[in-house]
Motif scaffolding. Structure first.
Motif, PDB file in Angstrom:
ATOM      1  N   VAL A   6       0.764  -1.125  -0.007  1.00 34.39           N
ATOM      2  CA  VAL A   6       0.134  -0.097  -0.031  1.00 34.39           C
ATOM      3  C   VAL A   6       0.591   1.157   0.023  1.00 34.39           C
ATOM      4  N   GLU A   7       0.799   1.900  -1.241  1.00 32.64           N
ATOM      5  CA  GLU A   7       1.981   3.091  -1.091  1.00 32.64           C
ATOM      6  C   GLU A   7       1.369   3.932  -2.483  1.00 32.64           C
ATOM      7  N   ASP A   8       1.216   5.198  -2.355  1.00 32.79           N
ATOM      8  CA  ASP A   8       0.523   5.983  -3.363  1.00 32.79           C
ATOM      9  C   ASP A   8       1.760   6.517  -4.196  1.00 32.79           C
ATOM     10  N   GLU A   9       2.771   6.831  -3.646  1.00 29.40           N
ATOM     11  CA  GLU A   9       3.973   7.196  -4.522  1.00 29.40           C
ATOM     12  C   GLU A   9       4.376   6.117  -5.391  1.00 29.40           C
ATOM     13  N   GLN A  10       4.238   6.173  -6.694  1.00 33.10           N
ATOM     14  CA  GLN A  10       4.313   5.204  -7.738  1.00 33.10           C
ATOM     15  C   GLN A  10       5.632   4.539  -7.797  1.00 33.10           C
ATOM     16  N   LEU A  50       2.344  -1.209   4.509  1.00 34.37           N
ATOM     17  CA  LEU A  50       1.323  -0.156   4.626  1.00 34.37           C
ATOM     18  C   LEU A  50       2.006   1.217   4.831  1.00 34.37           C
ATOM     19  N   ASP A  51       2.047   2.209   3.871  1.00 34.70           N
ATOM     20  CA  ASP A  51       2.561   3.363   3.976  1.00 34.70           C
ATOM     21  C   ASP A  51       1.505   4.207   4.797  1.00 34.70           C
ATOM     22  N   LEU A  52       1.958   5.213   5.928  1.00 39.79           N
ATOM     23  CA  LEU A  52       1.124   5.714   6.805  1.00 39.79           C
ATOM     24  C   LEU A  52       0.474   6.886   6.091  1.00 39.79           C
ATOM     25  N   SER A  53       1.309   7.528   5.152  1.00 40.48           N
ATOM     26  CA  SER A  53       0.661   8.759   4.715  1.00 40.48           C
ATOM     27  C   SER A  53       0.118   8.590   3.271  1.00 40.48           C
ATOM     28  N   LEU A  54      -1.244   8.501   3.373  1.00 43.75           N
ATOM     29  CA  LEU A  54      -2.118   8.045   1.976  1.00 43.75           C
ATOM     30  C   LEU A  54      -3.260   8.906   1.663  1.00 43.75           C
ATOM     31  N   THR A 100      11.388   3.668   8.559  1.00 44.08           N
ATOM     32  CA  THR A 100      11.110   5.010   8.212  1.00 44.08           C
ATOM     33  C   THR A 100      11.804   5.202   6.692  1.00 44.08           C
ATOM     34  N   LYS A 101      11.168   6.160   5.979  1.00 39.76           N
ATOM     35  CA  LYS A 101      11.638   6.604   4.616  1.00 39.76           C
ATOM     36  C   LYS A 101      12.708   7.384   4.665  1.00 39.76           C
ATOM     37  N   PRO A 102      13.673   7.332   3.818  1.00 42.73           N
ATOM     38  CA  PRO A 102      13.757   6.517   2.937  1.00 42.73           C
ATOM     39  C   PRO A 102      14.673   5.267   3.505  1.00 42.73           C
TER      40      PRO A 102
HETATM   41 CA    CA Z   1       2.551   8.322   0.872  1.00 41.12          CA
END
Ligand code: CA
Length: 218
Positions: A6-10, A50-54, A100-102
């Motif tokens: 689950v990640e919105d950054e392509q 799961l990315d938390l920022s979506l 944590t990203k990156p």
């Molecule tokens: Ca995101």
């Protein structure tokens, strides 16, 4: 093993899908929180990244909803480096691990592998069934110390059965967790796959429960 990413950054989603497919997982994707929650609550995954920022629904709410429904799928959350509070909330809400990203893809693959092993009650990357050893890191299998030559599909089936050792696994489950999404195997294809795997590892390792599925045991 079937994993929901689950990640919105392509670009991150692409990299994750490529890396996880490369180590033999069946990968599905969701690009917003609503889709993640829908898929997570209607489909059966072995793990979720799961990315938390979506968009639409934030990752923390997805996590809370899934746990409130009693969903126990291992979940690894991705957070921004500065967002320590998000991490704390994620763990409180039932995340099993976080990065944590990156992040380094190798670390994500290793941590996800560890989550899956813990969920299956295995403490190392080496699954054992009788004298069979399945090395989930090097993607190979050994019987009595001798390497067995397996195709990627055969290896995925073997790993899934060994991960669920002692439990009957249905053909439907095999279709979902072992085959890549764009392939829809019929019953004959799955029987043929099981037959090929049996010939390579020893027929007695996999029992058929007629009308129910297959079970692996020593
Ligand atoms: Ca995101």
């Amino acid at each position: 093993m079937r994993v929901l990413v689950v990640e919105d950054e392509q670009s991150i989603a692409d990299d994750l899908a490529e890396a996880l497919t490369g180590v033999g997982y069946v990968v599905e994707r969701a690009a917003d929180g609503e889709e993640a929650w829908f898929r997570g609550s209607t489909e059966d995954y072995d793990a979720i990244v799961l990315d938390l920022s979506l968009p639409k629904l934030d990752g923390l709410s997805v996590l809370q909803r899934l746990r409130e429904e009693g969903n126990q799928t291992p979940i690894l959350v991705l957070t921004a480096r500065s967002a320590w509070l998000q991490r704390v909330e994620g763990i409180d809400a039932g995340a099993d691990d976080y990065l944590t990203k990156p992040f380094h893809m190798e670390e994500l693959v290793a941590r996800l592998g560890a989550l899956l092993r813990r969920a299956g009650g295995h403490s190392t990357s080496l699954l054992a069934v009788g004298d069979l050893r399945i090395d989930t890191r090097r993607l190979r299998a050994l019987r009595s110390g001798r390497a067995i030559d397996l195709t990627p599909l055969e290896f995925r089936l073997l790993r899934y059965l060994a991960h669920n050792k002692g439990r009957v696994v249905s053909q439907f489950e095999i279709a979902e967790h072992v085959y890549q999404q764009d392939r829809e195997p019929d019953s004959n294809a799955i029987e043929a796959l099981v037959a090929r795997l049996r010939r390579k590892i020893g027929g007695e390792m996999i029992a058929t429960r007629r009308g129910h599925g297959y079970v692996m045991d020593a």
